[in-house]
Design a protein around this motif. Structure first.
Motif, PDB file in Angstrom:
ATOM      1  N   ASN A 187      -4.861   1.871   0.345  1.00 60.28           N
ATOM      2  CA  ASN A 187      -5.134   1.657   1.772  1.00 60.28           C
ATOM      3  C   ASN A 187      -4.765   0.264   2.274  1.00 60.28           C
ATOM      4  O   ASN A 187      -4.624   0.057   3.468  1.00 60.28           O
ATOM      5  CB  ASN A 187      -6.619   1.896   2.053  1.00 60.28           C
ATOM      6  CG  ASN A 187      -6.989   3.343   1.884  1.00 60.28           C
ATOM      7  OD1 ASN A 187      -6.476   4.212   2.575  1.00 60.28           O
ATOM      8  ND2 ASN A 187      -7.874   3.639   0.938  1.00 60.28           N
ATOM      9  N   TRP A 188      -4.676  -0.695   1.367  1.00 55.10           N
ATOM     10  CA  TRP A 188      -4.506  -2.085   1.768  1.00 55.10           C
ATOM     11  C   TRP A 188      -3.281  -2.723   1.103  1.00 55.10           C
ATOM     12  O   TRP A 188      -3.034  -2.510  -0.079  1.00 55.10           O
ATOM     13  CB  TRP A 188      -5.736  -2.909   1.381  1.00 55.10           C
ATOM     14  CG  TRP A 188      -6.953  -2.474   2.134  1.00 55.10           C
ATOM     15  CD1 TRP A 188      -7.765  -1.426   1.838  1.00 55.10           C
ATOM     16  CD2 TRP A 188      -7.482  -3.066   3.318  1.00 55.10           C
ATOM     17  NE1 TRP A 188      -8.770  -1.333   2.766  1.00 55.10           N
ATOM     18  CE2 TRP A 188      -8.628  -2.328   3.684  1.00 55.10           C
ATOM     19  CE3 TRP A 188      -7.111  -4.156   4.097  1.00 55.10           C
ATOM     20  CZ2 TRP A 188      -9.397  -2.630   4.797  1.00 55.10           C
ATOM     21  CZ3 TRP A 188      -7.883  -4.463   5.206  1.00 55.10           C
ATOM     22  CH2 TRP A 188      -9.006  -3.708   5.548  1.00 55.10           C
ATOM     23  N   THR A 189      -2.550  -3.517   1.877  1.00 53.69           N
ATOM     24  CA  THR A 189      -1.455  -4.335   1.348  1.00 53.69           C
ATOM     25  C   THR A 189      -2.032  -5.713   1.071  1.00 53.69           C
ATOM     26  O   THR A 189      -2.864  -6.213   1.831  1.00 53.69           O
ATOM     27  CB  THR A 189      -0.295  -4.420   2.359  1.00 53.69           C
ATOM     28  OG1 THR A 189       0.274  -3.115   2.494  1.00 53.69           O
ATOM     29  CG2 THR A 189       0.767  -5.406   1.927  1.00 53.69           C
ATOM     30  N   ILE A 190      -1.579  -6.327  -0.025  1.00 58.66           N
ATOM     31  CA  ILE A 190      -2.055  -7.655  -0.398  1.00 58.66           C
ATOM     32  C   ILE A 190      -0.875  -8.621  -0.389  1.00 58.66           C
ATOM     33  O   ILE A 190       0.186  -8.319  -0.930  1.00 58.66           O
ATOM     34  CB  ILE A 190      -2.704  -7.663  -1.804  1.00 58.66           C
ATOM     35  CG1 ILE A 190      -3.829  -6.624  -1.906  1.00 58.66           C
ATOM     36  CG2 ILE A 190      -3.196  -9.066  -2.167  1.00 58.66           C
ATOM     37  CD1 ILE A 190      -5.058  -6.893  -1.069  1.00 58.66           C
ATOM     38  N   GLN A 191      -1.076  -9.750   0.237  1.00 55.97           N
ATOM     39  CA  GLN A 191      -0.076 -10.811   0.248  1.00 55.97           C
ATOM     40  C   GLN A 191      -0.697 -12.054  -0.371  1.00 55.97           C
ATOM     41  O   GLN A 191      -1.905 -12.271  -0.272  1.00 55.97           O
ATOM     42  CB  GLN A 191       0.410 -11.059   1.686  1.00 55.97           C
ATOM     43  CG  GLN A 191       1.142  -9.849   2.192  1.00 55.97           C
ATOM     44  CD  GLN A 191       1.759  -9.962   3.560  1.00 55.97           C
ATOM     45  OE1 GLN A 191       1.942  -8.941   4.168  1.00 55.97           O
ATOM     46  NE2 GLN A 191       2.089 -11.145   4.055  1.00 55.97           N
ATOM     47  N   ALA A 192       0.142 -12.855  -1.019  1.00 56.23           N
ATOM     48  CA  ALA A 192      -0.325 -14.081  -1.664  1.00 56.23           C
ATOM     49  C   ALA A 192       0.043 -15.276  -0.797  1.00 56.23           C
ATOM     50  O   ALA A 192       1.154 -15.360  -0.268  1.00 56.23           O
ATOM     51  CB  ALA A 192       0.306 -14.225  -3.044  1.00 56.23           C
ATOM     52  N   SER A 193      -0.888 -16.190  -0.671  1.00 54.00           N
ATOM     53  CA  SER A 193      -0.674 -17.410   0.096  1.00 54.00           C
ATOM     54  C   SER A 193      -1.463 -18.537  -0.557  1.00 54.00           C
ATOM     55  O   SER A 193      -1.980 -18.386  -1.664  1.00 54.00           O
ATOM     56  CB  SER A 193      -1.122 -17.194   1.551  1.00 54.00           C
ATOM     57  OG  SER A 193      -0.840 -18.340   2.324  1.00 54.00           O
TER      58      SER A 193
ATOM     59  N   ARG B 254       0.808  -1.217   0.000  1.00 54.44           N
ATOM     60  CA  ARG B 254       0.000   0.000   0.000  1.00 54.44           C
ATOM     61  C   ARG B 254       0.840   1.266   0.000  1.00 54.44           C
ATOM     62  O   ARG B 254       0.479   2.253  -0.639  1.00 54.44           O
ATOM     63  CB  ARG B 254      -1.003  -0.011   1.153  1.00 54.44           C
ATOM     64  CG  ARG B 254      -0.397   0.097   2.536  1.00 54.44           C
ATOM     65  CD  ARG B 254      -1.474  -0.136   3.605  1.00 54.44           C
ATOM     66  NE  ARG B 254      -0.894  -0.057   4.935  1.00 54.44           N
ATOM     67  CZ  ARG B 254      -1.137   0.924   5.779  1.00 54.44           C
ATOM     68  NH1 ARG B 254      -1.974   1.886   5.461  1.00 54.44           N
ATOM     69  NH2 ARG B 254      -0.579   0.931   6.960  1.00 54.44           N
ATOM     70  N   GLU B 255       1.982   1.262   0.693  1.00 53.63           N
ATOM     71  CA  GLU B 255       2.825   2.457   0.748  1.00 53.63           C
ATOM     72  C   GLU B 255       3.390   2.789  -0.643  1.00 53.63           C
ATOM     73  O   GLU B 255       3.522   3.952  -0.998  1.00 53.63           O
ATOM     74  CB  GLU B 255       3.995   2.267   1.736  1.00 53.63           C
ATOM     75  CG  GLU B 255       3.577   2.098   3.185  1.00 53.63           C
ATOM     76  CD  GLU B 255       3.218   0.661   3.571  1.00 53.63           C
ATOM     77  OE1 GLU B 255       2.883   0.440   4.740  1.00 53.63           O
ATOM     78  OE2 GLU B 255       3.274  -0.249   2.711  1.00 53.63           O
ATOM     79  N   GLU B 256       3.731   1.761  -1.398  1.00 49.79           N
ATOM     80  CA  GLU B 256       4.301   1.968  -2.726  1.00 49.79           C
ATOM     81  C   GLU B 256       3.242   2.363  -3.760  1.00 49.79           C
ATOM     82  O   GLU B 256       3.545   3.045  -4.732  1.00 49.79           O
ATOM     83  CB  GLU B 256       5.025   0.698  -3.198  1.00 49.79           C
ATOM     84  CG  GLU B 256       6.258   0.370  -2.393  1.00 49.79           C
ATOM     85  CD  GLU B 256       6.849  -0.985  -2.731  1.00 49.79           C
ATOM     86  OE1 GLU B 256       6.382  -1.632  -3.697  1.00 49.79           O
ATOM     87  OE2 GLU B 256       7.773  -1.406  -2.020  1.00 49.79           O
ATOM     88  N   LEU B 257       2.013   1.899  -3.561  1.00 48.87           N
ATOM     89  CA  LEU B 257       0.958   2.119  -4.549  1.00 48.87           C
ATOM     90  C   LEU B 257      -0.020   3.230  -4.161  1.00 48.87           C
ATOM     91  O   LEU B 257      -0.983   3.495  -4.868  1.00 48.87           O
ATOM     92  CB  LEU B 257       0.203   0.804  -4.784  1.00 48.87           C
ATOM     93  CG  LEU B 257       1.075  -0.312  -5.368  1.00 48.87           C
ATOM     94  CD1 LEU B 257       0.408  -1.662  -5.216  1.00 48.87           C
ATOM     95  CD2 LEU B 257       1.376  -0.024  -6.822  1.00 48.87           C
ATOM     96  N   ASN B 258       0.232   3.845  -3.003  1.00 47.40           N
ATOM     97  CA  ASN B 258      -0.630   4.912  -2.502  1.00 47.40           C
ATOM     98  C   ASN B 258      -2.085   4.450  -2.387  1.00 47.40           C
ATOM     99  O   ASN B 258      -3.017   5.116  -2.836  1.00 47.40           O
ATOM    100  CB  ASN B 258      -0.511   6.156  -3.389  1.00 47.40           C
ATOM    101  CG  ASN B 258      -0.999   7.404  -2.668  1.00 47.40           C
ATOM    102  OD1 ASN B 258      -0.988   7.462  -1.446  1.00 47.40           O
ATOM    103  ND2 ASN B 258      -1.457   8.387  -3.418  1.00 47.40           N
TER     104      ASN B 258
END
Length: 136
Positions: free
Chosen positions: A80-86, A74-78
């Motif tokens: 609200n949410w970070t996405i992780q793959a699992s 989210r910080e890099e893409l401006n």
């Protein structure tokens, strides 16, 4: 104790106070999932094609999570949410999905070509949602 406290943010008339109306974090999540959809789908297909798992799971959060791998920060893409793959396998291995609940999860798991399976983590808890790649 004030009546507002007893009524959980409602004033005595039963209306929610304007200044206390909080926007649900899920509204910003929906916006981000729409923005991320193409990238998430690419990762899901990659996970399946490479034989890593037939059941990709994505984790949406706003804090730090030690599960899966970060794919959209989210910080890099401006956003609200970070996405992780699992994967389902990691969720079972880490005890998030109990082995005896795995079959139940698979029965409810939607076609990964059409829906992203997202494990949403908020301060109040976490839950699975299935979000369509293309909203009709």
């Amino acid at each position: 104790m004030e009546s507002e406290e007893l009524l959980g943010g409602l004033n005595p008339n039963g209306d929610q106070k304007q200044e206390e109306k909080k926007q649900s974090p899920l509204l910003s999540l929906e916006k981000d999932l729409e923005f991320y959809a193409e990238s998430i789908k690419e990762v899901a297909v990659e996970i399946m094609v490479e034989g890593i798992s037939a059941t990709p799971i994505f984790i949406a959060h706003q804090h730090e999570v030690k599960l899966g791998e970060v794919i959209l920060k989210r910080e890099e893409l401006n956003t609200n949410w970070t996405i992780q793959a699992s994967t389902l396998e990691e969720f079972v291995e880490k005890g998030i999905i109990k082995p005896e609940k795995k079959e139940h999860f698979l029965k409810n798991y939607k076609k990964p070509e059409d829906f992203m399976c997202v494990f949403v983590i908020v301060p109040e808890g976490a839950n699975f949602i299935f979000y369509p790649y293309a909203k009709k």
